[in-house]
Design a protein around this motif. Sequence first.
Motif, PDB file in Angstrom:
ATOM      1  N   ILE A 115       0.826  -1.202   0.000  1.00 38.78           N
ATOM      2  CA  ILE A 115       0.000   0.000   0.000  1.00 38.78           C
ATOM      3  C   ILE A 115       0.866   1.260   0.000  1.00 38.78           C
ATOM      4  O   ILE A 115       0.465   2.312  -0.508  1.00 38.78           O
ATOM      5  CB  ILE A 115      -0.985  -0.012   1.190  1.00 38.78           C
ATOM      6  CG1 ILE A 115      -1.967   1.147   1.066  1.00 38.78           C
ATOM      7  CG2 ILE A 115      -0.264   0.009   2.507  1.00 38.78           C
ATOM      8  CD1 ILE A 115      -3.026   1.154   2.142  1.00 38.78           C
ATOM      9  N   GLY A 116       2.084   1.138   0.540  1.00 40.77           N
ATOM     10  CA  GLY A 116       3.015   2.271   0.509  1.00 40.77           C
ATOM     11  C   GLY A 116       3.238   2.762  -0.903  1.00 40.77           C
ATOM     12  O   GLY A 116       3.334   3.962  -1.159  1.00 40.77           O
ATOM     13  N   GLY A 117       3.290   1.805  -1.847  1.00 44.72           N
ATOM     14  CA  GLY A 117       3.454   2.164  -3.250  1.00 44.72           C
ATOM     15  C   GLY A 117       2.297   2.994  -3.754  1.00 44.72           C
ATOM     16  O   GLY A 117       2.480   3.971  -4.480  1.00 44.72           O
ATOM     17  N   ASN A 118       1.077   2.618  -3.352  1.00 41.44           N
ATOM     18  CA  ASN A 118      -0.099   3.376  -3.777  1.00 41.44           C
ATOM     19  C   ASN A 118      -0.076   4.785  -3.205  1.00 41.44           C
ATOM     20  O   ASN A 118      -0.407   5.757  -3.887  1.00 41.44           O
ATOM     21  CB  ASN A 118      -1.388   2.681  -3.323  1.00 41.44           C
ATOM     22  CG  ASN A 118      -1.563   1.334  -4.002  1.00 41.44           C
ATOM     23  OD1 ASN A 118      -1.143   0.313  -3.477  1.00 41.44           O
ATOM     24  ND2 ASN A 118      -2.137   1.353  -5.182  1.00 41.44           N
ATOM     25  N   ILE A 119       0.309   4.872  -1.918  1.00 45.07           N
ATOM     26  CA  ILE A 119       0.314   6.194  -1.274  1.00 45.07           C
ATOM     27  C   ILE A 119       1.341   7.095  -1.939  1.00 45.07           C
ATOM     28  O   ILE A 119       1.033   8.226  -2.341  1.00 45.07           O
ATOM     29  CB  ILE A 119       0.612   6.054   0.239  1.00 45.07           C
ATOM     30  CG1 ILE A 119      -0.527   5.269   0.914  1.00 45.07           C
ATOM     31  CG2 ILE A 119       0.790   7.422   0.890  1.00 45.07           C
ATOM     32  CD1 ILE A 119      -0.254   4.897   2.353  1.00 45.07           C
ATOM     33  N   ILE A 120       2.557   6.564  -2.106  1.00 48.30           N
ATOM     34  CA  ILE A 120       3.597   7.397  -2.714  1.00 48.30           C
ATOM     35  C   ILE A 120       3.270   7.672  -4.173  1.00 48.30           C
ATOM     36  O   ILE A 120       3.482   8.782  -4.684  1.00 48.30           O
ATOM     37  CB  ILE A 120       4.982   6.732  -2.541  1.00 48.30           C
ATOM     38  CG1 ILE A 120       5.294   6.687  -1.046  1.00 48.30           C
ATOM     39  CG2 ILE A 120       6.062   7.505  -3.279  1.00 48.30           C
ATOM     40  CD1 ILE A 120       6.548   5.978  -0.678  1.00 48.30           C
ATOM     41  N   GLY A 121       2.699   6.662  -4.856  1.00 48.24           N
ATOM     42  CA  GLY A 121       2.292   6.858  -6.248  1.00 48.24           C
ATOM     43  C   GLY A 121       1.312   8.005  -6.391  1.00 48.24           C
ATOM     44  O   GLY A 121       1.454   8.871  -7.257  1.00 48.24           O
ATOM     45  N   ALA A 122       0.306   8.036  -5.508  1.00 52.17           N
ATOM     46  CA  ALA A 122      -0.694   9.103  -5.567  1.00 52.17           C
ATOM     47  C   ALA A 122      -0.048  10.456  -5.269  1.00 52.17           C
ATOM     48  O   ALA A 122      -0.331  11.459  -5.939  1.00 52.17           O
ATOM     49  CB  ALA A 122      -1.824   8.825  -4.584  1.00 52.17           C
ATOM     50  N   CYS A 123       0.832  10.497  -4.265  1.00 53.53           N
ATOM     51  CA  CYS A 123       1.466  11.771  -3.909  1.00 53.53           C
ATOM     52  C   CYS A 123       2.369  12.279  -5.032  1.00 53.53           C
ATOM     53  O   CYS A 123       2.343  13.466  -5.376  1.00 53.53           O
ATOM     54  CB  CYS A 123       2.281  11.641  -2.628  1.00 53.53           C
ATOM     55  SG  CYS A 123       1.260  11.342  -1.189  1.00 53.53           S
ATOM     56  N   VAL A 153      -0.191   0.481  -8.428  1.00 56.32           N
ATOM     57  CA  VAL A 153       0.605   1.675  -8.128  1.00 56.32           C
ATOM     58  C   VAL A 153       0.554   2.642  -9.311  1.00 56.32           C
ATOM     59  O   VAL A 153       0.350   3.851  -9.156  1.00 56.32           O
ATOM     60  CB  VAL A 153       2.063   1.278  -7.812  1.00 56.32           C
ATOM     61  CG1 VAL A 153       2.938   2.506  -7.664  1.00 56.32           C
ATOM     62  CG2 VAL A 153       2.115   0.436  -6.550  1.00 56.32           C
ATOM     63  N   THR A 154       0.694   2.080 -10.516  1.00 57.24           N
ATOM     64  CA  THR A 154       0.626   2.913 -11.716  1.00 57.24           C
ATOM     65  C   THR A 154      -0.714   3.640 -11.777  1.00 57.24           C
ATOM     66  O   THR A 154      -0.787   4.815 -12.118  1.00 57.24           O
ATOM     67  CB  THR A 154       0.809   2.041 -12.977  1.00 57.24           C
ATOM     68  OG1 THR A 154       2.014   1.303 -12.834  1.00 57.24           O
ATOM     69  CG2 THR A 154       0.886   2.882 -14.225  1.00 57.24           C
ATOM     70  N   PHE A 155      -1.784   2.931 -11.416  1.00 56.77           N
ATOM     71  CA  PHE A 155      -3.091   3.565 -11.486  1.00 56.77           C
ATOM     72  C   PHE A 155      -3.304   4.610 -10.395  1.00 56.77           C
ATOM     73  O   PHE A 155      -3.977   5.607 -10.618  1.00 56.77           O
ATOM     74  CB  PHE A 155      -4.214   2.519 -11.492  1.00 56.77           C
ATOM     75  CG  PHE A 155      -4.584   2.107 -12.875  1.00 56.77           C
ATOM     76  CD1 PHE A 155      -5.494   2.844 -13.605  1.00 56.77           C
ATOM     77  CD2 PHE A 155      -3.973   1.031 -13.477  1.00 56.77           C
ATOM     78  CE1 PHE A 155      -5.807   2.500 -14.909  1.00 56.77           C
ATOM     79  CE2 PHE A 155      -4.275   0.670 -14.780  1.00 56.77           C
ATOM     80  CZ  PHE A 155      -5.196   1.404 -15.499  1.00 56.77           C
TER      81      PHE A 155
END
Lengths: 330, 87
Positions: free
Chosen positions: A82-90, A118-120
């Motif tokens: 989930i860290g990837g999603n958070i950093i991806g969004a930021c 993460v890409t999304f």
Amino acid sequence: MFTWITNNIFRMLWLSRFFNWLLYEVLNLSHTNRIVSSLHFFLFDTIKIFILMSVLVFIMGIIQSYFPPEKTKRILSRVNGIGGNIIGACLGGITPFCSCSSIPIFIGFTSSGLPLGVTFSFLFASPMIDIASLILLASFMGMKVAVSYIIVGLIFSIIGGIIIKHLHMEDQIADYIRDIQVEDEVDDSQLKWSNRVHLGVSQVKDIVGRVWPYILIGVGIGAIIHDWIPASFIQSVLGNHNPLSVILAVLVGVPMYADVFGVIPIASALFAKGVPIGTLIAFMMAVTMLSLPELIMLKKVLKKKLLATFIIIGTIGIILIGFGFNLILG
Amino acid sequence: MNVNDIDILVLGTGCPKCKKLAENTKQAIKDANLENKQFKYVTDPVLMAQLGIMSSPALLVNGKVMAKGELLSPEEIVKIFKKNNLL
């Protein structure tokens, strides 16, 4: 001090006073004439947006020079879950986004093995959020709306990415992408400060040169809403009492293609007429995130099922956000 | 297509900014009297990704990426030509 900054730098009330003075005192035009009032709205909003936009895009260009997509890719490949999603969004929020770059970014991310989710998260956040939209929203509709927009946008991008991850749609990426061998170009050449400034200036020229017609159209529509459409009519269609207002705002927003800069004057005129914040946020998100040119670009890299999923998650998410805001703040 | 074989290459996705960079590059070639060099404007996002380029458009000279994601003016492009000893 804080109020002074808000009033003079973000809201530019001095500019409004200048046009008051010019129109009502120098030219001695009538205070009650609606054409004059529209003219005031148009002049003030147009010049305000152009000033704010030039400054903001310049700052963004400098920030962006520290986060080119290649670096974003490297940062993202180091985080898991989930860290990837958070950093991806930021990171999507920091990178100013042009639908020009969505395909190379998408291919670059996926072919280097970044998880689809993460890409999304990055793809959801990128067109929707940036520092320019934060400041512009603060200028037109106040800090509360601006901060809410950013926070909710980030959360939405994170959750959207996680949902896509759990749908396991890795086979829904266009086949040719999987065969791509990426030369991993390590480009760590340190930019000089003068290069960064230059990048900022060229960004301003490019974006202002590209979006000015949208701004004039946006402000024009805003001026019409401001002075010619009765508040009672707008409220009956888009107001809190119409439960379908959020859905209507999304349906109107998706086919529209405009920059954040073009949408904000429309949204702020509607805001002044009492349209609830949730409906406005839904409208702005629909225009910026789910725009047709963006979807046409994405169609080249996604198979139908994943593209449809992207649109469905986007639409449902935006509608839920709109309803949520109206419920809490209404 | 081998990008190293092309003297001057503009790579893009077909966006307005890419077309403008291709135009500016053509202008720069004219200004610097480099019409004898090979110039190509290619819209191929896959090729871009293969080269590791993620900001569109990009300008390549002798296969080397000189600029990406940036709309350069003809004058700036001529400077890049000079740096690469094309003049």
